[in-house]
Design a protein around this motif. Structure first.
Motif, mmCIF file in Angstrom:
data_model
loop_
_atom_site.group_PDB
_atom_site.id
_atom_site.type_symbol
_atom_site.label_atom_id
_atom_site.label_comp_id
_atom_site.label_asym_id
_atom_site.label_seq_id
_atom_site.Cartn_x
_atom_site.Cartn_y
_atom_site.Cartn_z
ATOM 1 N N UNK A 216 0.870 -1.221 -0.072
ATOM 2 C CA UNK A 216 -0.107 0.111 -0.094
ATOM 3 C C UNK A 216 0.725 1.338 0.049
ATOM 4 N N UNK A 217 2.193 1.136 0.068
ATOM 5 C CA UNK A 217 3.109 2.465 0.122
ATOM 6 C C UNK A 217 3.785 2.510 -0.936
ATOM 7 N N UNK A 218 3.890 1.286 -1.924
ATOM 8 C CA UNK A 218 4.494 1.449 -3.348
ATOM 9 C C UNK A 218 3.969 2.660 -4.186
ATOM 10 N N UNK A 219 4.939 3.522 -4.817
ATOM 11 C CA UNK A 219 4.537 4.568 -5.504
ATOM 12 C C UNK A 219 4.825 4.197 -7.164
ATOM 13 N N UNK A 220 4.130 4.889 -7.897
ATOM 14 C CA UNK A 220 3.988 4.563 -9.284
ATOM 15 C C UNK A 220 5.439 4.884 -10.059
ATOM 16 N N UNK A 221 6.143 5.790 -9.413
ATOM 17 C CA UNK A 221 7.373 6.369 -10.229
ATOM 18 C C UNK A 221 8.670 5.584 -9.680
ATOM 19 N N UNK A 222 8.434 4.424 -9.045
ATOM 20 C CA UNK A 222 9.560 3.704 -8.540
ATOM 21 C C UNK A 222 9.251 2.219 -8.326
ATOM 22 N N UNK A 223 10.052 1.458 -9.499
ATOM 23 C CA UNK A 223 9.633 0.122 -9.796
ATOM 24 C C UNK A 223 10.806 -0.830 -9.901
ATOM 25 N N UNK A 224 10.870 -1.224 -10.871
ATOM 26 C CA UNK A 224 12.088 -2.205 -11.261
ATOM 27 C C UNK A 224 12.127 -3.098 -12.355
ATOM 28 N N UNK A 225 13.464 -3.202 -12.899
ATOM 29 C CA UNK A 225 13.537 -3.858 -14.337
ATOM 30 C C UNK A 225 13.003 -5.040 -14.240
ATOM 31 N N UNK A 226 12.384 -5.750 -15.274
ATOM 32 C CA UNK A 226 11.646 -6.957 -15.411
ATOM 33 C C UNK A 226 12.575 -8.135 -14.402
ATOM 34 N N UNK A 227 12.214 -8.799 -13.658
ATOM 35 C CA UNK A 227 13.240 -9.894 -12.952
ATOM 36 C C UNK A 227 14.211 -9.213 -12.147
ATOM 37 N N UNK A 228 14.058 -7.851 -11.969
ATOM 38 C CA UNK A 228 15.176 -7.151 -10.974
ATOM 39 C C UNK A 228 15.127 -7.817 -9.310
ATOM 40 N N UNK A 229 13.815 -7.957 -8.918
ATOM 41 C CA UNK A 229 13.672 -8.251 -7.432
ATOM 42 C C UNK A 229 13.058 -9.494 -7.326
ATOM 43 N N UNK A 230 12.230 -9.950 -8.576
ATOM 44 C CA UNK A 230 11.536 -11.239 -8.393
ATOM 45 C C UNK A 230 10.174 -10.995 -7.592
ATOM 46 N N UNK A 231 9.938 -10.043 -7.027
ATOM 47 C CA UNK A 231 8.543 -9.730 -6.284
ATOM 48 C C UNK A 231 7.284 -9.898 -7.312
ATOM 49 N N UNK A 232 7.374 -9.542 -8.360
ATOM 50 C CA UNK A 232 6.318 -9.682 -9.491
ATOM 51 C C UNK A 232 6.579 -10.893 -10.229
ATOM 52 N N UNK A 233 5.469 -11.722 -10.398
ATOM 53 C CA UNK A 233 6.032 -12.977 -10.905
ATOM 54 C C UNK A 233 5.524 -12.765 -12.457
ATOM 55 N N UNK A 234 6.615 -12.398 -12.920
ATOM 56 C CA UNK A 234 6.554 -12.259 -14.519
ATOM 57 C C UNK A 234 6.422 -13.446 -15.219
ATOM 58 N N UNK A 235 7.112 -14.500 -14.919
ATOM 59 C CA UNK A 235 6.721 -15.782 -15.430
ATOM 60 C C UNK A 235 5.106 -16.120 -15.626
ATOM 61 N N UNK A 236 4.360 -15.897 -14.422
ATOM 62 C CA UNK A 236 3.092 -16.054 -14.695
ATOM 63 C C UNK A 236 2.481 -15.124 -15.517
ATOM 64 N N UNK A 237 2.966 -13.930 -15.736
ATOM 65 C CA UNK A 237 2.308 -13.013 -16.545
ATOM 66 C C UNK A 237 2.587 -13.362 -18.079
#
Length: 284
Positions: A216-237
């Protein structure tokens, strides 16, 4: 059979080069055969010259932003910009581009939900009708982070499913821009592609990753490169898109501090390509 392919948007990765031909050369040097471009730069360069450059470098233009935000301008400016839109759409169509996108702000301080929805339908459907004359599809991007809507008096749409309802109300050639970041921060639901159902409902795709910290604190302007942290399941996508049958471009929209720390266009493009290939090959 689904065919995903990589495309690149130089603006969202902080590349400073503005010359269209030099950006094509930059893309080609790093293994891209598809890129995004703006209607303004295509028309400024000239349709015939752009077509010749695309052929020369073996490139294709996959998508462009709507040249103005249809819902964030006055009635007078909307009418004025709509007068210019057919020529812009024609130019993009002539260079082989059949996709366009616009983001939808997830809240309003002046319009309650129903009034805001009606305004979006009225204006976006007019854009879609112009696009339809030139074989262009319009993708609507939902904005997922809670921080992007928490201060709005009247919250609006922020999930893929709700945005798809709006898209369908705006015209047959209107669908989604599916962004993994906005999916993750807005819902992170594993049944999202089952809800979308139709591969033609997706116009364009953005992938990225998320930094650590409370959702709930993440802001739109700070993300990561695909696979950078592994927090988003890009393989699922990516697998979900393939199983759905989506045919189209996939673009990195990372807004990553790793990119911001680089000053060289070559280094930025190389880093994006590296991360795209890592998730493409299932390495992360």
């Amino acid at each position: 059979m689904s065919q995903l392919y990589q495309s690149i948007n130089f603006g969202v990765i902080g590349v400073q080069e503005t010359d269209l031909e030099k950006k094509m050369q930059l893309a080609k040097r790093h293994g891209f055969t598809h890129m995004e471009a703006g209607a303004d730069e295509v028309t400024a360069c000239g349709v015939e010259k752009v077509k010749a450059l695309l052929q020369q470098y073996g490139m294709e233009i996959t998508c462009f932003n709507v040249p103005f935000h249809p819902v964030q301008v006055s009635e007078e400016e909307f009418a004025s910009r709509m007068e210019a839109l057919p020529a812009q759409a024609k130019a993009m169509s002539q260079v082989g581009c059949s996709r366009s996108i616009i983001w939808i702000i997830p809240g309003s301080d002046t319009l309650p939900y129903e009034e805001n929805y009606a305004l979006h339908v009225r204006r976006l459907s007019q854009v879609a009708r112009v696009y339809g004359e030139y074989g262009i599809r319009l993708g609507l991007e939902f904005i997922g982070p809670y921080t992007a809507r928490k201060n709005s008096k009247y919250p609006f749409l922020y999930t893929a499913e709700k945005m798809l309802e709006l898209a369908r109300d705006c015209g047959e050639n209107v669908g989604l821009l599916f962004d993994s970041w906005h999916w993750f921060t807005g819902a992170d639901n594993r049944d999202v592609f089952a809800h979308i159902g139709d591969p033609g409902a997706i116009v364009n795709v953005h992938i990225n990753d998320a930094p650590e910290g409370p959702l709930e604190e993440l802001v739109d302007s700070t993300r990561g490169l695909p696979g950078e942290t592994g927090r988003i399941d890009i393989q699922f996508v990516l697998n979900g898109l393939r199983q759905l049958g989506y045919d189209g471009p996939v673009v990195a929209e990372p807004f990553s501090p790793l990119l911001s720390a680089l000053s060289d266009d070559e280094e930025k493009t190389a880093l994006v390509k590296k991360h795209m290939d890592l998730v493409w090959n299932g390495s992360v």
